[in-house]
Design an enzyme around this catalytic site. Structure first.
Site, PDB file in Angstrom:
ATOM      1  N   SER A 147       0.766  -1.287   0.171  1.00 55.45           N
ATOM      2  CA  SER A 147       0.063   0.056  -0.069  1.00 55.45           C
ATOM      3  C   SER A 147       0.802   1.243  -0.004  1.00 55.45           C
ATOM      4  O   SER A 147       2.116   1.129   0.559  1.00 55.45           O
ATOM      5  CB  SER A 147      -0.843  -0.024   1.292  1.00 55.45           C
ATOM      6  OG  SER A 147      -1.585   1.122   1.439  1.00 55.45           O
ATOM      7  N   TYR A 160      -1.582  -1.293  10.426  1.00 54.78           N
ATOM      8  CA  TYR A 160      -1.785  -1.477   8.793  1.00 54.78           C
ATOM      9  C   TYR A 160      -0.550  -0.911   8.121  1.00 54.78           C
ATOM     10  O   TYR A 160       0.105  -1.579   7.309  1.00 54.78           O
ATOM     11  CB  TYR A 160      -3.022  -0.591   8.252  1.00 54.78           C
ATOM     12  CG  TYR A 160      -3.345  -1.092   6.738  1.00 54.78           C
ATOM     13  CD1 TYR A 160      -4.000  -2.054   6.560  1.00 54.78           C
ATOM     14  CD2 TYR A 160      -3.021  -0.294   5.966  1.00 54.78           C
ATOM     15  CE1 TYR A 160      -4.449  -2.463   5.266  1.00 54.78           C
ATOM     16  CE2 TYR A 160      -3.086  -0.405   4.527  1.00 54.78           C
ATOM     17  CZ  TYR A 160      -4.094  -1.534   4.045  1.00 54.78           C
ATOM     18  OH  TYR A 160      -4.405  -1.750   2.674  1.00 54.78           O
ATOM     19  N   LYS A 164       2.141  -2.952   6.009  1.00 54.71           N
ATOM     20  CA  LYS A 164       2.484  -2.858   4.600  1.00 54.71           C
ATOM     21  C   LYS A 164       3.994  -2.382   4.424  1.00 54.71           C
ATOM     22  O   LYS A 164       4.464  -2.789   3.326  1.00 54.71           O
ATOM     23  CB  LYS A 164       1.522  -1.852   3.999  1.00 54.71           C
ATOM     24  CG  LYS A 164       0.058  -2.305   3.940  1.00 54.71           C
ATOM     25  CD  LYS A 164      -0.053  -3.608   3.460  1.00 54.71           C
ATOM     26  CE  LYS A 164      -1.741  -3.970   3.299  1.00 54.71           C
ATOM     27  NZ  LYS A 164      -1.739  -5.209   2.237  1.00 54.71           N
TER      28      LYS A 164
HETATM   29  N1  LIG Z   1      -8.911  -0.725  -1.126  1.00 58.71           N
HETATM   30  C1  LIG Z   1      -8.149  -0.024  -1.138  1.00 58.71           C
HETATM   31  O1  LIG Z   1      -8.009   1.187  -0.966  1.00 58.71           O
HETATM   32  C2  LIG Z   1      -6.491  -0.736  -0.626  1.00 58.71           C
HETATM   33  C3  LIG Z   1      -5.327   0.349  -0.759  1.00 58.71           C
HETATM   34  C4  LIG Z   1      -4.106  -0.381  -0.407  1.00 58.71           C
HETATM   35  C5  LIG Z   1      -3.933  -1.763  -0.468  1.00 58.71           C
HETATM   36  N2  LIG Z   1      -4.953  -2.427  -0.230  1.00 58.71           N
HETATM   37  C6  LIG Z   1      -4.712  -3.775  -0.214  1.00 58.71           C
HETATM   38  O2  LIG Z   1      -5.364  -4.486  -1.161  1.00 58.71           O
HETATM   39  C7  LIG Z   1      -5.576  -6.062  -0.834  1.00 58.71           C
HETATM   40  C8  LIG Z   1      -7.067  -6.295  -1.007  1.00 58.71           C
HETATM   41  O3  LIG Z   1      -8.006  -5.656  -0.599  1.00 58.71           O
HETATM   42  P1  LIG Z   1      -9.468  -5.009  -1.270  1.00 58.71           P
HETATM   43  O4  LIG Z   1      -9.529  -3.694  -1.271  1.00 58.71           O
HETATM   44  O5  LIG Z   1      -9.423  -5.673  -2.318  1.00 58.71           O
HETATM   45  O6  LIG Z   1     -10.348  -5.709   0.052  1.00 58.71           O
HETATM   46  P2  LIG Z   1     -11.563  -6.447  -0.192  1.00 58.71           P
HETATM   47  O7  LIG Z   1     -12.216  -6.387   1.406  1.00 58.71           O
HETATM   48  O8  LIG Z   1     -12.253  -6.235  -1.224  1.00 58.71           O
HETATM   49  O9  LIG Z   1     -10.756  -8.021  -0.144  1.00 58.71           O
HETATM   50  C9  LIG Z   1     -10.058  -8.535   0.548  1.00 58.71           C
HETATM   51  C10 LIG Z   1     -10.191  -9.901   0.471  1.00 58.71           C
HETATM   52  O10 LIG Z   1      -9.318 -10.589   1.434  1.00 58.71           O
HETATM   53  C11 LIG Z   1      -9.863 -11.705   2.164  1.00 58.71           C
HETATM   54  N3  LIG Z   1      -8.997 -12.048   3.221  1.00 58.71           N
HETATM   55  C12 LIG Z   1      -9.399 -11.280   4.488  1.00 58.71           C
HETATM   56  N4  LIG Z   1      -8.587 -12.007   5.336  1.00 58.71           N
HETATM   57  C13 LIG Z   1      -8.147 -13.191   4.877  1.00 58.71           C
HETATM   58  C14 LIG Z   1      -7.441 -14.348   5.418  1.00 58.71           C
HETATM   59  N5  LIG Z   1      -7.003 -14.427   6.672  1.00 58.71           N
HETATM   60  N6  LIG Z   1      -7.120 -15.325   4.676  1.00 58.71           N
HETATM   61  C15 LIG Z   1      -7.841 -15.374   3.159  1.00 58.71           C
HETATM   62  N7  LIG Z   1      -8.333 -14.431   2.918  1.00 58.71           N
HETATM   63  C16 LIG Z   1      -8.522 -13.224   3.691  1.00 58.71           C
HETATM   64  C17 LIG Z   1     -11.379 -11.397   2.119  1.00 58.71           C
HETATM   65  O11 LIG Z   1     -12.125 -12.435   2.319  1.00 58.71           O
HETATM   66  C18 LIG Z   1     -11.505 -10.614   1.118  1.00 58.71           C
HETATM   67  O12 LIG Z   1     -11.979 -11.327   0.032  1.00 58.71           O
HETATM   68  C19 LIG Z   1      -5.286  -5.868   0.584  1.00 58.71           C
HETATM   69  O13 LIG Z   1      -3.985  -6.482   0.978  1.00 58.71           O
HETATM   70  C20 LIG Z   1      -5.386  -4.451   1.159  1.00 58.71           C
HETATM   71  O14 LIG Z   1      -4.742  -4.241   2.329  1.00 58.71           O
HETATM   72  C21 LIG Z   1      -6.342  -1.879  -0.457  1.00 58.71           C
END
Ligand SMILES: NC(=O)c1ccc[n+]([C@@H]2O[C@H](COP(=O)([O-])OP(=O)(O)OC[C@H]3O[C@@H](n4cnc5c(N)ncnc54)[C@H](O)[C@@H]3O)[C@@H](O)[C@H]2O)c1
Length: 284
Positions: A147, A160, A164
């Protein structure tokens, strides 16, 4: 916005695992990888969501209930992919959640442990078990979702952000080892992406995500927040042959957020018309 899918078969005959593949960034990546010819295993603790997505496809996409904090689950995911399709070419360690919220003096040790387990241990386990298969193959691409919060303080909660930052550093240290085995290891640093995680709760409705997009979009450099497809496209590039000289890299995909404040929010000097005053050497 949905991903443009030119179907260039950039991942033809490749096998990929996408953790957190049932939702958001992971789900969009599953769709894109499959449309580019890959066989994809959705590895997510949300079994219903993973199965529902897999049911949109044929035999090229499968789902497995996986908790990335459990080593036996991650090992089982790697075994499932290799048993089904014979190799593992791309490991996308993407599962995540928001982790512990709030001030440091009220953060519990239990919340610290859960946050680190999902966001750091989960990535470590994914790398570890992918490497066991990729080292003998002599090839592979490992991609970790970090991130912009891991690059700069002030974007996200303490733990968080720390987790990251650890993912980015783990990406670099492991890239130095696995590069000698023909395996590339990179991270993606998304900015704000319209997913349930950014909205603060799983399973949030599409209409809520649309509201989030318009509420936050105006303050962004490019006038919008990110779409999961923006990150899926970066993952496709890192997974495929267009990035074969790229490893140990943290690819920022944030619409300019980490560069600084957008121009029109920077201060009155942007509209000032008076000529600049500066020291000029004699004769200039
Ligand atoms: N959305 C944002 O703004 C953003 C920004 C920076 C980084 N991220 C990162 O992107 C990645 C994906 O997030 P997203 O935004 O698509 O969120 P999301 O909530 O749509 O998807 C996350 C998925 O991870 C799964 N998950 C959570 N814990 C788990 C575990 N212990 N084992 C297996 N699966 C698990 C959830 O069931 C879900 O399907 C994450 O690592 C998040 O930190 C997101």
């Amino acid at each position: 916005m949905s991903t443009t899918r030119p179907n260039l078969n950039r991942l033809e005959n490749r096998v990929a695992i996408v953790t957190g593949g049932a939702s958001g960034i992971g789900a969009e990546t599953v769709r894109l990888f499959a449309s580019e010819g890959a066989s994809v295993l959705i590895a997510d603790m949300d079994e219903d969501g993973a199965n529902a997505l897999a049911s949109e496809f044929g035999d090229e996409v499968a789902a497995l209930k996986v908790d990335v904090t459990r080593e036996e689950d991650v090992a089982a995911a790697v075994a499932e992919a290799t048993d089904r399709w014979g190799s593992l070419d791309v490991m996308f360690n993407n599962a995540g959640f928001g982790g512990a919220l709030g001030p440091i003096d009220t953060t519990s040790v239990e919340d610290f442990d859960i946050t680190m387990d999902v966001l750091v241990k989960g990535v470590f386990l994914g790398i570890k078990h992918a490497a066991k298969v990729m080292k003998p193959q002599g090839s592979g691409s490992i991609i970790n979702t970090a991130s912009v919060a891991g690059l700069q303080a002030g974007y996200s909660p303490h733990l968080y952000s720390v987790a990251k930052a650890a993912v980015i550093h783990l990406t670099k240290t492991v890239a130095l080892e696995l590069g000698e085995n023909g395996i590339r290891v990179n991270a993606i640093c998304p900015g704000i992406i319209a997913t349930p995680l950014a909205a603060g709760r799983p399973g949030v409705s599409d209409s809520h995500l649309e509201k989030l997009k318009s509420a936050l979009g105006r303050s962004q450099v490019l006038g919008r927040i990110g779409d999961p497809s923006d990150i899926a496209m970066a993952a496709l590039w890192l997974a495929g042959d267009e990035s074969t000289f790229v490893t140990g890299h943290a690819q920022v995909v944030d619409g300019g957020a980490a560069a600084g404040r957008k121009w029109s929010k920077q201060g009155e000097w942007i509209t000032a018309e008076r000529p600049i005053k500066m020291y000029r050497p004699e004769g200039r």
